[in-house]
Enzyme design. Structure first.
Site, mmCIF file in Angstrom:
data_model
loop_
_atom_site.group_PDB
_atom_site.id
_atom_site.type_symbol
_atom_site.label_atom_id
_atom_site.label_comp_id
_atom_site.label_asym_id
_atom_site.label_seq_id
_atom_site.Cartn_x
_atom_site.Cartn_y
_atom_site.Cartn_z
ATOM 1 N N TYR A 123 0.780 -1.232 0.000
ATOM 2 C CA TYR A 123 0.000 0.000 0.000
ATOM 3 C C TYR A 123 0.815 1.287 0.000
ATOM 4 C CZ TYR A 123 -4.040 -2.963 0.508
ATOM 5 O OH TYR A 123 -5.017 -3.906 0.279
ATOM 6 N N PHE A 409 -10.519 -4.129 11.826
ATOM 7 C CA PHE A 409 -11.691 -3.887 10.977
ATOM 8 C C PHE A 409 -11.461 -4.451 9.584
ATOM 9 C CE2 PHE A 409 -8.976 -0.133 10.684
ATOM 10 C CZ PHE A 409 -8.888 0.096 9.309
#
Length: 409
Positions: A123, A409
């Site tokens: 990322y 999450f």
């Protein structure tokens, strides 16, 4: 081969989530966990890449409000559920999904995007920098003891059914959010995440337990944990696995940890996802027998540089001009003048000479205050263009409290 990127329809959720599970090894989530993720999924913010009638790429975002230095809760896109099937690698599917997700966050006025990554190298090219760390520990409680603060005996402890204690625990959690950069305010439904049934790959695990701490008749802290019974030739030697623990004051904090250390028929505690500056490390008698390991955690991306830098406060007065390189979100590229202190900040476009040069990735790493700009400069990732600017900015960006993401999450 032609693929189509579309917003997820609720009727396709099972197929979409099944392909996500397959991309991560094919082990299905337990039924209760799967049901919770179904209910938490914001389908209007979820994407599916289709190849004919097959999902070959998944991604989505949660609408978070994230604590930043100074205690403000800033809107943030919680990027999640990202996968590409192995048959469709290197075709630009991940790039297309990230493009759509970050454009959507910008349109929604979210200055930040955050994610957890299974593969850290992925990322950085999208402007995400590691912004928090988690500490893991395996504590030998037969050899390590807790030096709890005085008055810990005055804290009343009682075991409660986890479901019955949710409201009290959430009140404590909510009171702690503003003081911990990186912590998300929990929206309805997220309080169920710590209540998921325990499951273990390496043996039987007991039920989820909750101990409440009370001071002057009010709940001042809690711990949720499970016990994995074990028997050795020398006797019982079970393990306590901590799920989460929060407290409003040091005395309560120490009382809860002492309780966990003293659970009968156990000889160790497995601790996941604790902050690097956890006070626990100053209460244990032998830090070496706690077997601490540190791991990168939440990656941060500034979707709107100006809005994000204005949203937080700064540990010392700062007046610097950043030259920001941002290939993936070019609206951020260019010079930004930041002026701020402990009371607030302004950050606007500037034509002044730049004092520091860096990319969006470094801004993401330094944003929550856990990683020093000076350390990144030592790695050649931040360039000082005006003498003294690096020390000024690095000092200002640091947070007195280490940033930390309490749950996934």
């Amino acid at each position: 081969m032609t693929t189509q990127l579309r917003v997820l329809g609720a009727e396709h959720w099972d197929h979409w989530f099944g392909r996500l599970e397959r991309a991560f090894g094919g082990v299905p989530d337990p039924a209760d966990e799967r049901q919770l993720w179904r209910e938490l999924t914001e389908v209007e913010r979820s994407l599916a890449v289709w190849d004919d009638d097959e999902v070959v790429g998944t991604s989505g975002a949660f609408s978070f409000r994230l604590s930043v230095p100074g205690g403000v809760l800033v809107p943030a896109a919680g990027i999640t559920m990202v996968s590409v099937q192995p048959t469709h690698r290197r075709r630009g599917l991940l790039t297309a999904m990230m493009r759509r997700l970050l454009d959507d966050a910008r349109e929604r006025g979210e200055p930040l995007a955050v994610l957890e990554t299974s593969e850290p190298p992925i990322y950085g090219r999208f402007g995400f920098g590691n912004g928090t760390e988690n500490v893991f520990a395996e504590i030998d409680t037969s050899r390590v003891h807790i030096d709890a603060p005085r008055d810990a005996d005055a804290v009343r402890l009682r075991i409660a059914a986890p479901q019955d204690a949710v409201a009290a625990c959430e009140k404590v959690y909510a009171a702690r959010v503003a003081g911990r950069p990186g912590a998300p305010a929990r929206k309805p439904g997220w309080e169920r995440l710590p209540l998921l049934a325990p499951h273990s790959e390496s043996g039987a695990t007991g039920e989820l337990l909750c101990v409440l701490a009370e001071t002057d008749g009010e709940v001042s802290g809690y711990a949720r944990y499970v016990v994995r019974p074990e028997v050795e030739s020398s006797g019982r030697s079970g393990a306590v696995r901590l799920r989460d623990l929060e407290a409003l004051d040091p005395v309560t904090y120490g009382a809860l940890w002492r309780y966990l250390f003293d659970i009968d028929l156990t000889s160790r505690i497995s601790v996941d996802r604790r902050p690097p500056d956890d006070p626990l490390w100053h209460m244990v008698s032998d830090i070496r027998r706690c077997r601490l390991t540190v791991q990168d955690a939440m990656y941060v991306r500034l979707v709107d540089v100006g809005a994000a830098l204005r949203a937080r406060t700064y540990a010392a007065p700062v007046d610097v001009v950043f030259e920001v390189e941002d290939v993936f979100c070019p609206w951020n590229a260019g010079r930004w003048r930041l002026m701020g202190d402990a009371e607030g900040a302004v950050c606007e476009r500037s034509s002044d000479a730049a004092d520091l040069a860096l990319t969006a990735r470094e801004l993401g790493s330094g944003y929550l205050g856990g990683f020093a700009l000076s350390a990144m400069a030592g790695a050649g990732r931040v360039r000082e263009l005006r003498p003294g600017a690096l020390a000024e900015a690095s000092t200002a960006f640091r947070s007195d409290v280490a940033p930390w993401l309490p749950h996934g999450f």
